[in-house]
Design an enzyme around this catalytic site. Structure first.
Site, short mmCIF file in Angstrom:
data_model
loop_
_atom_site.label_atom_id
_atom_site.label_comp_id
_atom_site.label_asym_id
_atom_site.label_seq_id
_atom_site.Cartn_x
_atom_site.Cartn_y
_atom_site.Cartn_z
N ASP A 210 0.79 -1.30 0.22
CA ASP A 210 0.13 -0.03 -0.04
C ASP A 210 0.75 1.15 -0.03
OD1 ASP A 210 -2.00 2.01 0.74
OD2 ASP A 210 -3.22 0.18 1.13
N LEU B 28 -0.38 4.02 1.20
CA LEU B 28 -0.90 4.82 2.33
C LEU B 28 -1.51 6.16 1.79
CD1 LEU B 28 1.58 3.97 5.19
CD2 LEU B 28 -0.65 2.97 4.52
N TYR C 27 -13.69 6.37 -14.39
CA TYR C 27 -13.60 5.28 -13.08
C TYR C 27 -14.14 3.99 -13.72
CZ TYR C 27 -14.29 2.59 -8.85
OH TYR C 27 -14.35 1.67 -7.86
P1 NAD Z 1 -9.55 2.61 0.07
O1 NAD Z 1 -9.29 3.85 -0.39
O2 NAD Z 1 -10.03 2.24 1.54
O3 NAD Z 1 -8.52 1.34 -0.40
C1 NAD Z 1 -7.64 1.65 -1.64
C2 NAD Z 1 -6.38 1.29 -0.97
O4 NAD Z 1 -5.36 1.47 -2.13
C3 NAD Z 1 -6.01 2.42 0.02
O5 NAD Z 1 -5.26 1.69 1.17
C4 NAD Z 1 -4.86 3.21 -0.98
O6 NAD Z 1 -3.68 3.77 0.18
C5 NAD Z 1 -4.14 2.24 -1.66
N1 NAD Z 1 -3.69 2.68 -2.83
C6 NAD Z 1 -4.20 3.60 -3.69
N2 NAD Z 1 -3.40 3.93 -4.94
C7 NAD Z 1 -2.13 3.10 -4.46
C8 NAD Z 1 -0.97 2.83 -5.36
N3 NAD Z 1 -0.86 3.38 -6.16
N4 NAD Z 1 -0.06 1.87 -4.88
C9 NAD Z 1 -0.53 0.95 -3.59
N5 NAD Z 1 -1.62 1.47 -2.78
C10 NAD Z 1 -2.66 2.19 -3.22
O7 NAD Z 1 -11.10 2.07 -0.96
P2 NAD Z 1 -11.84 0.54 -0.63
O8 NAD Z 1 -13.32 1.30 -0.63
O9 NAD Z 1 -11.38 -0.41 0.20
O10 NAD Z 1 -11.59 0.23 -2.15
C11 NAD Z 1 -10.75 -1.09 -2.45
C12 NAD Z 1 -11.21 -1.41 -4.23
O11 NAD Z 1 -12.42 -1.63 -4.20
C13 NAD Z 1 -10.92 -0.26 -5.08
O12 NAD Z 1 -10.30 -0.86 -6.14
C14 NAD Z 1 -12.15 0.35 -5.36
O13 NAD Z 1 -12.14 0.74 -6.75
C15 NAD Z 1 -12.86 -1.01 -5.09
N6 NAD Z 1 -14.45 -0.61 -5.09
C16 NAD Z 1 -14.76 -0.20 -3.72
C17 NAD Z 1 -16.16 0.10 -3.47
C18 NAD Z 1 -16.83 0.64 -2.31
O14 NAD Z 1 -17.96 0.49 -2.02
N7 NAD Z 1 -15.94 0.53 -1.19
C19 NAD Z 1 -17.16 -0.31 -4.54
C20 NAD Z 1 -16.78 -0.66 -5.88
C21 NAD Z 1 -15.20 -0.93 -5.93
#
Ligand code: NAD
Ligand code: UD2
Length: 318
Positions: free
Chosen positions: A39, A41, A154
């Site tokens: 991550d 972060l 997205y």
């Molecule tokens: P989140 O922001 O909590 O998690 C994303 C994580 O990726 C974070 O910890 C961030 O620091 C890390 N990150 C971002 N860019 C990075 C990089 N270049 N290198 C390494 N780490 C990186 O969000 P989430 O809700 O846990 O989302 C997780 C996944 O689920 C994502 O792919 C998101 O698109 C997908 N998603 C989430 C939802 C939802 O309802 N939360 C719905 C559809 C899809």
């Protein structure tokens, strides 16, 4: 040992310090796996992994999932049997504002991670796609074999990643599972960003004794899935050698309106003033609902946490 029966012990989780990622790491550790969270972060937090990092079987590495050299190093050092790729630019509005960054994180990073996997011993990838690939389709409930027509940078990027992974599966024999997550909620979802999900925003405000603002009449509905249920499905796809990949909705098949959500919160916090109702949010869709049948059949997991129970678990965590 044939590929289909090889045990899967070591799992790399990109975005592992995020909301969904940290629950996925917890679940994988619960299954006895060795976990490496990767991550940068940017939106995730080390504290999300506080419990997981107490285990000697969990490590967090700070690295950029879109950087090929960094990912090759991480894969070479850890030698994962499977990778769960969750790192992303998660905000739809931010993707609109920064399409180049959206492409780098939501398309290019998928190729970087898939390529690092196929160069090593890793033959299994689970990817976080999104219901955003369906766009404004009104053919509810949304099914995986229905039309995809994303209307955002997205959503388009998530669909491109699905297609790339399908090609990686065909060309290099990877088992690639793409999960189209619907509206995920639960503990550790950050309520403080303007792009936060409605459940985390409303729960945070009720707990602070403050009224919420509803965009529109509150009759709009979503398919809200509890993060613990989601993490179980993700971990199953990553660790069950019988899983051969594919594209699946992760949803409940239950429509919940904002008024339903408010009823539950108001019962927990009767002293909080009634909500105020403002204009509809520009571009809002009225109803979103997925069909969970395919994932249920293939993964033998159910996404059954009743919404009120999930909300109470979220409130208890705040
Ligand atoms: P989140 O922001 O909590 O998690 C994303 C994580 O990726 C974070 O910890 C961030 O620091 C890390 N990150 C971002 N860019 C990075 C990089 N270049 N290198 C390494 N780490 C990186 O969000 P989430 O809700 O846990 O989302 C997780 C996944 O689920 C994502 O792919 C998101 O698109 C997908 N998603 C989430 C939802 C939802 O309802 N939360 C719905 C559809 C899809
Ligand atoms: C998701 C995306 C959003 C957009 C949309 C496209 C998230 C968090 N949001 O929105 O950016 O791409 O998909 O379909 O990923 N609401 C309120 N009050 C609030 C906050 C939200 O009434 O304080 C409403 C909002 O207007 C919507 C519903 O709650 O009608 C759900 O909003 P959301 O942003 O949690 O989820 P969604 O699926 O609309």
């Amino acid at each position: 040992m044939s590929e289909s029966t090889s045990p899967i012990e070591r799992v790399l989780v990109t975005g592992g310090a995020g909301f969904i990622g940290s629950h996925t790491c917890d679940r994988l550790l619960g299954l006895g796996k060795t976990v490496l969270a990767v991550d940068d972060l940017s939106t995730g937090h080390r504290e999300n992994l506080a419990g997981a990092l107490e285990s000697p079987d969990c490590t967090l590495v700070e690295a950029d999932a879109a950087d090929p050299a960094a990912m090759e190093r991480v894969f070479d050092d850890f030698e994962p049997d499977a990778v769960v790729h969750l790192a992303a630019l998660v905000s739809v509005p931010q993707g609109e504002a920064e399409p180049g960054r959206n492409f780098r994180l939501n398309v290019a990073a998928t190729q970087v991670v898939a390529d690092a996997a196929r160069r090593g011993i890793c033959r299994r990838i689970v990817f976080a796609s999104s219901a955003a690939v369906y766009g404004n389709s009104e053919a509810l409930p949304l099914r995986e074999d229905g039309a995809t027509d994303p209307i955002s940078q997205y959503g388009a990027a998530k669909l491109m990643s699905e297609k790339l992974l399908r090609a990686y599966a065909i060309s290099y024999g990877l088992a690639a599972t793409c999960f189209r997550f619907f509206n995920v909620y639960g503990p550790r979802q950050d309520p403080r960003s303007p792009y936060s999900g409605v459940v985390s925003i409303f729960a945070d405000r009720y707990r602070a004794g403050q009224p919420v603002t509803v965009n529109g009449d509150g009759g709009q509905s979503r398919d809200f899935i509890y993060v613990g249920d989601l993490a179980r499905a993700v971990a199953a796809a990553a660790t069950d050698p019988a899983q051969r990949g594919g594209v699946y909705n992760l949803c409940t098949g239950r429509a919940t309106t904002l008024l339903d959500l408010i009823d539950i919160l108001a019962a927990e916090y009767p002293e909080v003033p009634a909500p105020s109702f403002g204009p509809e949010r520009a571009g809002d869709i009225r109803h979103s609902l997925g069909d969970p049948a395919a994932a249920r059949e293939v993964l033998a997991v159910t996404n059954d946490t009743p919404f009120a129970d999930g909300i109470r678990a979220l409130l208890a965590s705040l």
